[in-house]
Structures are given as structure tokens and as C-alpha cells.
Write a protein that holds these residues in place. Structure first.
Motif, PDB file in Angstrom:
ATOM      1  N   GLY A  15       0.786  -1.230   0.000  1.00  0.00           N
ATOM      2  CA  GLY A  15       0.000   0.000   0.000  1.00  0.00           C
ATOM      3  C   GLY A  15       0.816   1.277   0.000  1.00  0.00           C
ATOM      4  O   GLY A  15       0.277   2.367   0.168  1.00  0.00           O
ATOM      5  N   ASN A  17       2.567   4.620  -1.122  1.00  0.00           N
ATOM      6  CA  ASN A  17       2.047   5.582  -2.091  1.00  0.00           C
ATOM      7  C   ASN A  17       2.945   6.826  -2.184  1.00  0.00           C
ATOM      8  O   ASN A  17       2.498   7.948  -1.955  1.00  0.00           O
ATOM      9  N   ALA A  38      -0.480  -4.129  -3.720  1.00  0.00           N
ATOM     10  CA  ALA A  38      -1.317  -2.931  -3.617  1.00  0.00           C
ATOM     11  C   ALA A  38      -0.531  -1.624  -3.520  1.00  0.00           C
ATOM     12  O   ALA A  38      -1.025  -0.631  -3.007  1.00  0.00           O
ATOM     13  N   ARG A  40       0.830   1.926  -4.692  1.00  0.00           N
ATOM     14  CA  ARG A  40       0.173   2.951  -5.495  1.00  0.00           C
ATOM     15  C   ARG A  40       1.091   4.123  -5.784  1.00  0.00           C
ATOM     16  O   ARG A  40       0.642   5.242  -5.903  1.00  0.00           O
ATOM     17  N   THR A  63      -2.183  -3.519  -7.209  1.00  0.00           N
ATOM     18  CA  THR A  63      -1.026  -2.681  -7.517  1.00  0.00           C
ATOM     19  C   THR A  63      -1.393  -1.736  -8.652  1.00  0.00           C
ATOM     20  O   THR A  63      -1.736  -2.171  -9.740  1.00  0.00           O
TER      21      THR A  63
END
Length: 75
Positions: A15, A17, A38, A40, A63
Motif C-alpha cells: 500500500g 504511495n 497494492a 500505489r 497494484t
């Protein structure tokens, strides 16, 4: 500038980012950008070059790493 890493120049997962802008990722021992699970991240105006493996590798559900106006070569 991110260069001459033994592994991936940038590894994103779980996750993450981050935003990378106008950077140069090159001469890595593995891939330039590896994103999974996942991730980003967003890369804008970056150059990814001269990597031992693929310049960009995306894997795993969710992803959605984005590349805008980037150049990937020699990997």
C-alpha cells in the motif's frame, strides 16, 4: 538520483504511495522499479535506465503504480 543499487532501485509494497518527480533511477543490479501488494506510487518525469532486469515490474492484486511522462530504456 538513485543508482547502482545491488537490488531494485525502488521497491514499493504493502500500500505504499510515494511520489517521485524528475528523478533518474539507473545502473541497478536488479530492476529499476518493483511494485507489488497494492502499491500505489506515482512517478512523474522520471528516467529508468540501464537496469540488469526489467525497468518496471508490477505484480499482485491492487497494484496501481502510475507512470506519467517517464522514459524506460535499456532494462
Amino acid at each position: 538520483e538513485i543508482r547502482q543499487n545491488a537490488r531494485a532501485g525502488v521497491a514499493l509494497r504493502g500500500g505504499a504511495n510515494p511520489l517521485f518527480r524528475d528523478c533518474r533511477i539507473h545502473s541497478g543490479g536488479e530492476g529499476g522499479v518493483v511494485a507489488s501488494d497494492a502499491a500505489r506510487g506515482r512517478f512523474v518525469g522520471c528516467e529508468i535506465a540501464a537496469t540488469a532486469l526489467a525497468g518496471v515490474t508490477l505484480s499482485g492484486p491492487g497494484t496501481q503504480t502510475v507512470f506519467e511522462k517517464c522514459r524506460v530504456r535499456d532494462g
